[in-house]
Design an enzyme around this catalytic site. Structure first.
Site: not given
Length: 364
Positions: A26, A123, A253, A301
């Site tokens: 999955k 669940r 940054y 990023m």
């Protein structure tokens, strides 16, 4: 892929003969590629595969993957016909799921299902006392086969936790109850941690996940290597810039890291846009030239800065390893997960789509 197959064989050896192994692929094979992993597992002898969503099962079928494919998350409203068409086997965790299937199954369009029972995870799963009634109703549905009953372990990774034993006891009581006993239903509870450390959870078939991908099912306790699990993923990039900076130079940054000496700072073209967590800012390590070097400043990023002052061989184009080995050093998914106070599952699942995947020794 050779390491994936090795880890599958660790699971196979742990459960012994007579227990089937369904590999969990999955979330796109935990972020590493469901189709090539599924093909490798099938070639190695896995009796079936497990996904979460109908769409994931369809993608495997479209890639030519055969054999049983189980849907952990069961029925999605409006997708009943697709489940039958693509020969997927859903976990039914609500009694009314039978009604959703009633309009699409027939002797010419059959479907195998597994009843999921809540034994302590709380669940997804029907109550144990509902199971006999669901089985009775299913008996009258032509084309529908209830293949088995399953449950999910809540605390198998905690070796001393009594929850697993309590869940096994509840499951055993259900299987011996009127309306359920004597049907020859196939039983499944064991995930990676369960099949390795809790023999009573092995039953008829198991569903290893994280161990296939090199993660330690008992993280943060111990190491996966203690169980014979091999690392699977290596993540590498190359230096694109290398500059000399003076002591006292703020980097990136916010200037959150200031050099304490004259330094050689390399830029690597990878960042949180690729799945390198921003939590590794000023904490994470990278391997270059066989040495550990620190991430300097914030993870951006698209870029990170690392200090290569002590790496004489570092140059533009040099390979940098984010996960995997370089010489005598290595960084694994468990180590990175520990730094981020998370689990190894999240490390690979977060790898971004713009990171190319390569599959040495197998399909790519």
């Amino acid at each position: 892929l050779g390491a994936v197959v090795h880890n599958y064989r660790v699971a196979r050896e742990a459960v012994g003969s007579g227990v089937e192994v369904y590999g969990v692929v999955k979330a796109d094979g935990y972020g590493l590629g469901a189709v090539p992993v599924a093909r490798a597992l099938k070639r190695a002898g896995a009796e079936g595969l497990c996904v979460a969503l109908v769409e994931e099962g369809i993608a495997l079928r479209e890639a030519g993957v055969t054999g049983p494919i189980v849907l952990f998350s069961g029925m999605g409203s409006g997708l009943e016909a697709e489940i039958v068409r693509w020969r997927l086997e859903p976990f039914l965790f609500r009694a009314d799921h039978l009604e959703l299937l009633a309009g699409v199954v027939s002797p010419s369009a059959p479907c195998r299902v597994h009843l999921k029972v809540n034994t302590g995870m709380s669940r997804l799963g029907m109550r144990p006392e509902e199971v006999a009634g669901v089985l009775s109703r299913a008996d009258g549905m032509a084309g529908l086969t209830v293949a088995g009953v399953v449950s999910h372990l809540a605390c198998a990774d905690a070796l001393e936790d009594p929850t697993t034993a309590a869940q096994v006891e509840r499951f055993s009581t259900l299987l011996a109850s009127p309306g359920v006993a004597g049907r020859g239903l196939r039983r499944s509870m064991g995930n990676s941690a369960g099949l390795l450390a809790h023999p009573a959870t092995r039953l008829d078939w198991v569903r290893p996940g994280i161990m296939l991908y090199g993660g330690n099912p008992f993280h943060p306790s111990g190491e996966g290597g203690e169980w014979g699990i091999r690392p699977v993923v290596s993540w590498r990039t190359r230096i694109v810039s290398l500059v000399e900076v003076a002591a006292g130079t703020p980097l990136g940054y916010g200037g959150t890291r200031v050099t304490g000496r004259s330094s050689r700072i390399a830029q690597l073209p990878v960042g949180y846009g690729d799945g390198l967590d921003r939590g590794l800012s000023n904490r994470g390590m990278v391997l270059i030239d066989g040495r550990r070097v620190p991430i300097m400043g914030r993870v951006c990023m698209d870029l990170i800065a690392v200090d290569v002052t002590d790496c004489a061989g570092a140059a533009v184009g040099s390979v940098a390893t984010l996960l995997g080995g370089d010489g005598e050093e290595s960084i694994g998914v468990d180590e990175m997960a520990g730094l981020l106070e998370t689990i190894p599952y999240e490390i690979t699942c977060h790898l971004g789509k713009r990171v190319p995947r390569y599959y040495p020794g197998g399909d790519g």
